[in-house]
Design a protein around this motif. Structure first.
Motif, PDB file in Angstrom:
ATOM      1  N   THR A   1      -4.354  -2.564   7.878  1.00  0.00           N
ATOM      2  CA  THR A   1      -3.481  -3.406   7.066  1.00  0.00           C
ATOM      3  C   THR A   1      -3.593  -3.011   5.603  1.00  0.00           C
ATOM      4  O   THR A   1      -4.584  -2.411   5.190  1.00  0.00           O
ATOM      5  N   THR A   2      -2.573  -3.366   4.857  1.00  0.00           N
ATOM      6  CA  THR A   2      -2.568  -3.147   3.414  1.00  0.00           C
ATOM      7  C   THR A   2      -2.392  -4.498   2.755  1.00  0.00           C
ATOM      8  O   THR A   2      -1.540  -5.285   3.163  1.00  0.00           O
ATOM      9  N   ARG A   3      -3.221  -4.755   1.749  1.00  0.00           N
ATOM     10  CA  ARG A   3      -3.113  -6.029   1.034  1.00  0.00           C
ATOM     11  C   ARG A   3      -3.239  -5.789  -0.457  1.00  0.00           C
ATOM     12  O   ARG A   3      -3.804  -4.783  -0.898  1.00  0.00           O
ATOM     13  N   GLN A   4      -2.686  -6.728  -1.231  1.00  0.00           N
ATOM     14  CA  GLN A   4      -2.832  -6.645  -2.673  1.00  0.00           C
ATOM     15  C   GLN A   4      -4.272  -6.976  -3.033  1.00  0.00           C
ATOM     16  O   GLN A   4      -4.853  -7.936  -2.521  1.00  0.00           O
ATOM     17  N   ALA A   5      -4.830  -6.167  -3.899  1.00  0.00           N
ATOM     18  CA  ALA A   5      -6.209  -6.366  -4.344  1.00  0.00           C
ATOM     19  C   ALA A   5      -6.250  -7.411  -5.453  1.00  0.00           C
ATOM     20  O   ALA A   5      -5.284  -7.618  -6.177  1.00  0.00           O
ATOM     21  N   SER A   6      -7.395  -8.038  -5.571  1.00  0.00           N
ATOM     22  CA  SER A   6      -7.623  -9.021  -6.638  1.00  0.00           C
ATOM     23  C   SER A   6      -8.725  -8.492  -7.556  1.00  0.00           C
ATOM     24  O   SER A   6      -9.338  -7.457  -7.286  1.00  0.00           O
ATOM     25  N   LEU A   7      -8.984  -9.232  -8.609  1.00  0.00           N
ATOM     26  CA  LEU A   7     -10.044  -8.840  -9.541  1.00  0.00           C
ATOM     27  C   LEU A   7     -11.381  -8.675  -8.830  1.00  0.00           C
ATOM     28  O   LEU A   7     -12.162  -7.791  -9.174  1.00  0.00           O
ATOM     29  N   ARG A   8     -11.654  -9.497  -7.832  1.00  0.00           N
ATOM     30  CA  ARG A   8     -12.938  -9.397  -7.141  1.00  0.00           C
ATOM     31  C   ARG A   8     -13.059  -8.123  -6.311  1.00  0.00           C
ATOM     32  O   ARG A   8     -14.155  -7.733  -5.912  1.00  0.00           O
ATOM     33  N   ASP A   9     -11.934  -7.433  -6.067  1.00  0.00           N
ATOM     34  CA  ASP A   9     -11.943  -6.173  -5.313  1.00  0.00           C
ATOM     35  C   ASP A   9     -12.214  -4.954  -6.193  1.00  0.00           C
ATOM     36  O   ASP A   9     -12.406  -3.852  -5.670  1.00  0.00           O
ATOM     37  N   LEU A  10     -12.239  -5.139  -7.500  1.00  0.00           N
ATOM     38  CA  LEU A  10     -12.369  -3.982  -8.390  1.00  0.00           C
ATOM     39  C   LEU A  10     -13.668  -3.204  -8.205  1.00  0.00           C
ATOM     40  O   LEU A  10     -13.636  -1.969  -8.242  1.00  0.00           O
TER      41      LEU A  10
ATOM     42  N   VAL B   1      -0.099  -3.586 -13.640  1.00  0.00           N
ATOM     43  CA  VAL B   1      -0.416  -2.682 -12.537  1.00  0.00           C
ATOM     44  C   VAL B   1      -0.923  -3.487 -11.351  1.00  0.00           C
ATOM     45  O   VAL B   1      -1.809  -4.331 -11.494  1.00  0.00           O
ATOM     46  N   CYS B   2      -0.337  -3.235 -10.190  1.00  0.00           N
ATOM     47  CA  CYS B   2      -0.782  -3.877  -8.941  1.00  0.00           C
ATOM     48  C   CYS B   2      -1.608  -2.879  -8.146  1.00  0.00           C
ATOM     49  O   CYS B   2      -1.213  -1.725  -7.990  1.00  0.00           O
ATOM     50  N   PHE B   3      -2.734  -3.343  -7.658  1.00  0.00           N
ATOM     51  CA  PHE B   3      -3.606  -2.535  -6.809  1.00  0.00           C
ATOM     52  C   PHE B   3      -3.473  -3.018  -5.372  1.00  0.00           C
ATOM     53  O   PHE B   3      -3.345  -4.217  -5.125  1.00  0.00           O
ATOM     54  N   PHE B   4      -3.529  -2.070  -4.446  1.00  0.00           N
ATOM     55  CA  PHE B   4      -3.458  -2.380  -3.022  1.00  0.00           C
ATOM     56  C   PHE B   4      -4.609  -1.698  -2.305  1.00  0.00           C
ATOM     57  O   PHE B   4      -4.970  -0.565  -2.644  1.00  0.00           O
ATOM     58  N   LEU B   5      -5.176  -2.397  -1.330  1.00  0.00           N
ATOM     59  CA  LEU B   5      -6.254  -1.854  -0.504  1.00  0.00           C
ATOM     60  C   LEU B   5      -5.746  -1.660   0.917  1.00  0.00           C
ATOM     61  O   LEU B   5      -5.050  -2.526   1.463  1.00  0.00           O
ATOM     62  N   ARG B   6      -6.118  -0.548   1.508  1.00  0.00           N
ATOM     63  CA  ARG B   6      -5.834  -0.271   2.915  1.00  0.00           C
ATOM     64  C   ARG B   6      -7.140  -0.477   3.658  1.00  0.00           C
ATOM     65  O   ARG B   6      -8.172   0.111   3.295  1.00  0.00           O
ATOM     66  N   GLU B   7      -7.099  -1.352   4.677  1.00  0.00           N
ATOM     67  CA  GLU B   7      -8.317  -1.696   5.413  1.00  0.00           C
ATOM     68  C   GLU B   7      -8.135  -1.460   6.903  1.00  0.00           C
ATOM     69  O   GLU B   7      -7.061  -1.705   7.453  1.00  0.00           O
ATOM     70  N   GLY B   8      -9.218  -1.008   7.514  1.00  0.00           N
ATOM     71  CA  GLY B   8      -9.225  -0.784   8.952  1.00  0.00           C
ATOM     72  C   GLY B   8      -9.406  -2.087   9.708  1.00  0.00           C
ATOM     73  O   GLY B   8      -9.593  -3.157   9.118  1.00  0.00           O
ATOM     74  N   GLN B   9      -9.391  -1.967  10.999  1.00  0.00           N
ATOM     75  CA  GLN B   9      -9.483  -3.115  11.907  1.00  0.00           C
ATOM     76  C   GLN B   9     -10.672  -4.016  11.601  1.00  0.00           C
ATOM     77  O   GLN B   9     -10.563  -5.225  11.624  1.00  0.00           O
ATOM     78  N   GLY B  10     -11.809  -3.449  11.270  1.00  0.00           N
ATOM     79  CA  GLY B  10     -13.000  -4.242  10.984  1.00  0.00           C
ATOM     80  C   GLY B  10     -13.142  -4.622   9.518  1.00  0.00           C
ATOM     81  O   GLY B  10     -14.181  -5.120   9.108  1.00  0.00           O
ATOM     82  N   GLY B  11     -12.113  -4.384   8.721  1.00  0.00           N
ATOM     83  CA  GLY B  11     -12.168  -4.708   7.305  1.00  0.00           C
ATOM     84  C   GLY B  11     -12.731  -3.595   6.439  1.00  0.00           C
ATOM     85  O   GLY B  11     -12.910  -3.779   5.235  1.00  0.00           O
TER      86      GLY B  11
ATOM     87  N   PRO C   1     -11.632  10.621   3.095  1.00  0.00           N
ATOM     88  CA  PRO C   1     -11.407  11.852   3.862  1.00  0.00           C
ATOM     89  C   PRO C   1     -11.436  11.629   5.375  1.00  0.00           C
ATOM     90  O   PRO C   1     -10.631  12.205   6.102  1.00  0.00           O
ATOM     91  N   SER C   2     -12.325  10.754   5.859  1.00  0.00           N
ATOM     92  CA  SER C   2     -12.423  10.504   7.304  1.00  0.00           C
ATOM     93  C   SER C   2     -11.207   9.754   7.858  1.00  0.00           C
ATOM     94  O   SER C   2     -11.007   9.712   9.064  1.00  0.00           O
ATOM     95  N   ALA C   3     -10.395   9.168   6.971  1.00  0.00           N
ATOM     96  CA  ALA C   3      -9.219   8.398   7.399  1.00  0.00           C
ATOM     97  C   ALA C   3      -7.910   9.139   7.128  1.00  0.00           C
ATOM     98  O   ALA C   3      -6.834   8.620   7.451  1.00  0.00           O
ATOM     99  N   GLN C   4      -7.996  10.339   6.564  1.00  0.00           N
ATOM    100  CA  GLN C   4      -6.773  11.075   6.244  1.00  0.00           C
ATOM    101  C   GLN C   4      -6.111  11.603   7.514  1.00  0.00           C
ATOM    102  O   GLN C   4      -6.762  11.799   8.533  1.00  0.00           O
ATOM    103  N   GLY C   5      -4.798  11.783   7.431  1.00  0.00           N
ATOM    104  CA  GLY C   5      -4.036  12.311   8.559  1.00  0.00           C
ATOM    105  C   GLY C   5      -3.673  11.254   9.591  1.00  0.00           C
ATOM    106  O   GLY C   5      -3.206  11.596  10.673  1.00  0.00           O
ATOM    107  N   ARG C   6      -3.868   9.988   9.256  1.00  0.00           N
ATOM    108  CA  ARG C   6      -3.571   8.903  10.207  1.00  0.00           C
ATOM    109  C   ARG C   6      -2.528   7.929   9.678  1.00  0.00           C
ATOM    110  O   ARG C   6      -2.403   6.814  10.186  1.00  0.00           O
ATOM    111  N   GLY C   7      -1.814   8.330   8.628  1.00  0.00           N
ATOM    112  CA  GLY C   7      -0.737   7.503   8.107  1.00  0.00           C
ATOM    113  C   GLY C   7      -1.141   6.493   7.056  1.00  0.00           C
ATOM    114  O   GLY C   7      -0.296   5.727   6.586  1.00  0.00           O
ATOM    115  N   HIS C   8      -2.404   6.489   6.642  1.00  0.00           N
ATOM    116  CA  HIS C   8      -2.839   5.508   5.658  1.00  0.00           C
ATOM    117  C   HIS C   8      -2.239   5.794   4.273  1.00  0.00           C
ATOM    118  O   HIS C   8      -1.830   4.867   3.569  1.00  0.00           O
TER     119      HIS C   8
END
Length: 173
Positions: free
Chosen positions: A7-16, A62-72, A98-105
């Protein structure tokens, strides 16, 4: 196609702090052979200091977004914001582990950035990419970006960014 379990979500200040850590991990894995270790450290300190990230998010639009895997697990991040050019937004950052590249992230993060740019009234998206970062240049070309110009920017500390400015007209969405 993007990994449907992520999933992709908008990041907050606490994610910095997480974004800062991710940037360091990804840059140290990706940039050897493109940038010197000294320049990499200089740029990380300059671009990913928590106060710099806070300022970008809080007052730079500026909006930041995080891409997270199934387990967060954090897989990557992107940031996008308006430019001084009317109708254009800039993709400031886009990095995938690098370990997540090539999978559409990366594609999913680009799509999220494009949607954010459209929501800000932009009909184009620009970015800067190091000319020697052939993997990223090729990915942006596949996504529909074209090379607008070649630039060299003195970033201080005796370092220069030798980049392509790439741009893409956004579909109305």
């Amino acid at each position: 196609m993007p990994d449907a379990t992520a999933t992709t979500r908008q990041a907050s200040l606490r994610d910095l702090p997480l974004i800062r850590r991710l940037a360091r991990e990804i840059w140290l894995a990706h940039y050897p052979g493109i940038l010197s270790m000294d320049q990499t450290e200089y740029m990380l300190a300059r671009m990913y200091a928590l106060d710099v990230l806070r300022e970008e998010m809080a007052s730079g639009g500026v909006c930041f977004f995080l891409r997270e895997g199934q387990g967060g697990d954090a897989l990557g991040f992107a940031s996008v914001g308006p430019t001084a050019k009317r109708g254009e937004s800039k993709l400031h950052k886009l990095y995938v582990q690098p370990s997540a590249q090539g999978r559409g992230h990366g594609y999913a993060l680009l799509e999220t950035a494009a949607a954010q740019a459209r929501s800000q009234g932009s009909d184009s998206l620009s970015l800067c990419v190091n000319k020697r970062n052939e993997q990223a240049v090729a990915a942006y070309l596949r996504y529909g970006f074209t090379i607008r110009e070649s630039i060299k920017v003195d970033i201080g500390g005796g370092y220069v960014m030798d980049d392509y400015v790439m741009a893409k007209t956004l579909d109305p969405g």
